[in-house]
Design an enzyme around this catalytic site. Structure first.
Site, PDB file in Angstrom:
ATOM      1  N   TYR A 100       0.840  -1.048   0.061  1.00  0.00           N
ATOM      2  CA  TYR A 100       0.101  -0.015  -0.121  1.00  0.00           C
ATOM      3  C   TYR A 100       1.032   1.269  -0.094  1.00  0.00           C
ATOM      4  CZ  TYR A 100      -3.327   3.672   1.357  1.00  0.00           C
ATOM      5  OH  TYR A 100      -3.986   4.806   1.463  1.00  0.00           O
ATOM      6  N   GLU A 185      -2.940   7.552  -4.384  1.00  0.00           N
ATOM      7  CA  GLU A 185      -2.781   6.265  -3.853  1.00  0.00           C
ATOM      8  C   GLU A 185      -2.694   4.887  -4.791  1.00  0.00           C
ATOM      9  OE1 GLU A 185      -5.909   4.543  -0.491  1.00  0.00           O
ATOM     10  OE2 GLU A 185      -6.604   3.797  -2.255  1.00  0.00           O
TER      11      GLU A 185
END
Ligand code: GDP
Ligand code: MN
Length: 375
Positions: A100, A185
């Site tokens: 992530y 992201e």
């Protein structure tokens, strides 16, 4: 403004962030050819919300005809309540590891922050706090290689992956800054063999920076025609799904009004901040927009500060005379020139209330009786 994944990936490519080979489709035309040349593929519905995997918005296919079917199926479906208007078909990546990685703004420290975790692929909200790396960024120096190396070290990356990651994060910050992002992201950032690839892209740009968006930033206008018209008139207006048409004079009082409607068991049809100090003419136009949505009841919550109650009342009287107001109307009217306003409304047979509670309770009661009458 949120960008679709494929748009985010276009920006990634420009900033030398590697993404899987892919193509966007709005129909099945050309899908078979692309898949025949690519091999195994992932088919991803393009909607402006995450969690598509879990919601059935991502499909895999190993042959052109299966891919074509999957594309059509997705294009005819809704994923998380959003109609799918485009799909991104990409080469399927063999995933060794999912990371992530995000850059966002941390309002509490007034700085951008890099957020990373070696537990990628799942919602970051589900990752335990001690598995999340958070490093604030000094806006004057930005993300320098030393900072990116620190993140790579904490992610326990090695060798080539380490080097690629450092470049990627430095470039990701350049993108974040160039496009005035609120969020960039990558979840998951995938390790596949010796490669590091952005398998997903979520990019949100700051609406306040619209005046200086670089020319290559795609613009997504999700507003309805009515919303566009309202904005041209300087009215903040957002359509919702409920029953009660709402008008108030200020963003805060409008939000509070929506909350109070919910509290009394009603549902707002819209958010409308007709503005503080709005003239009779502007208020009348705002009311006309509200009427065009065919609400079951209209509720106006006016707290006259710079807004004058007589101006508002005159606007309602004008629209009543010109168009007629075919639905029950409830007005809470207090403040500047209140007596005049109340008198003008009374002349039109419109009753006004002094407290929000009385007005909202009345609006919800009228809504219930309009539904009870089978309309
Ligand atoms: P999201 O659910 O909307 O965040 O969509 P993602 O693009 O992140 O995809 C969700 C999940 O699907 C990923 O975490 C992966 O596990 C899987 N996935 C997506 N693309 C690929 C791929 O190319 N290969 C493999 N093996 N899995 C993929
Ligand atoms: Mn994702």
């Amino acid at each position: 403004m949120k960008l679709f994944e494929y748009m985010g990936k276009e920006l990634f490519k420009k900033m030398n962030i590697t993404v899987p080979a892919g193509q966007v489709f709005q129909s099945d035309e050309g899908v078979e050819k692309f898949v025949a040349n690519t091999g195994e593929v992932v088919i991803k519905s393009q909607i402006l919300s995450g969690g598509r995997g879990k919601a059935g918005g991502i499909k895999f296919a190993t042959s052109p005809d299966v891919a074509k079917m999957a594309v059509n199926e997705l294009l005819q479906s809704k994923v998380k309540d959003c109609p799918v208007q485009a799909v991104l078909v990409e080469e399927k990546i063999n995933i060794d590891k999912e990371i992530y990685l995000a850059i966002t703004v941390d309002g509490s420290i007034k700085r951008p922050v890099v957020i990373a975790s070696s537990s990628g692929g799942v919602d970051i909200e589900e990752v335990p706090e001690d598995k999340i790396i958070k490093i604030p960024v000094d806006v004057h120096s930005g993300v320098q290689p030393f900072l990116a190396r620190e993140v790579a070290r904490q992610l326990l990356l090695q060798g080539d992956h380490f080097k690629q990651f450092v470049n990627l994060l430095v470039n990701m910050y350049k993108l974040f800054k160039k496009y005035d992002c609120e969020l960039v992201e990558i979840n998951p950032l995938v390790i596949s063999g010796d490669k590091l690839l952005a398998a997903d892209a979520k990019v949100t740009v700051d609406d306040e920076a619209a005046f200086r968006y670089p020319a290559d930033l795609p613009v997504i206008d999700e507003r309805t025609e009515r919303e566009k018209k309202a904005h041209q008139l300087g009215i903040s207006y957002v359509e919702l799904e409920g029953e009660i048409g709402v008008m108030a004079n200020g963003a805060g009082i409008t939000m509070a009004t929506l909350d109070i409607i919910n509290h009394y068991g009603g549902t707002p049809r819209n958010f409308m901040d007709a503005g503080g100090g709005a003239s009779t003419e502007a208020t009348a136009k705002a009311l006309e927009i509200l009427l065009s949505t065919n609400p079951k009841v209209i509720l106006a919550n006016i707290f006259g500060g710079i807004t004058r109650c007589d101006d508002v009342a005159n606007a309602f009287a004008q629209v009543q005379e010109k168009l007629g107001i075919p639905v029950p109307l409830v007005i809470r009217l207090v403040g500047t020139n209140e007596e005049d306003g109340v008198r003008i409304l009374k002349g039109q047979g419109i009753e006004s209330f002094r407290t929000v509670d009385e007005a909202v309770a009345k609006a919800v009661e009228l809504l219930a009786s309009s539904e009870g009458s089978g309309e």
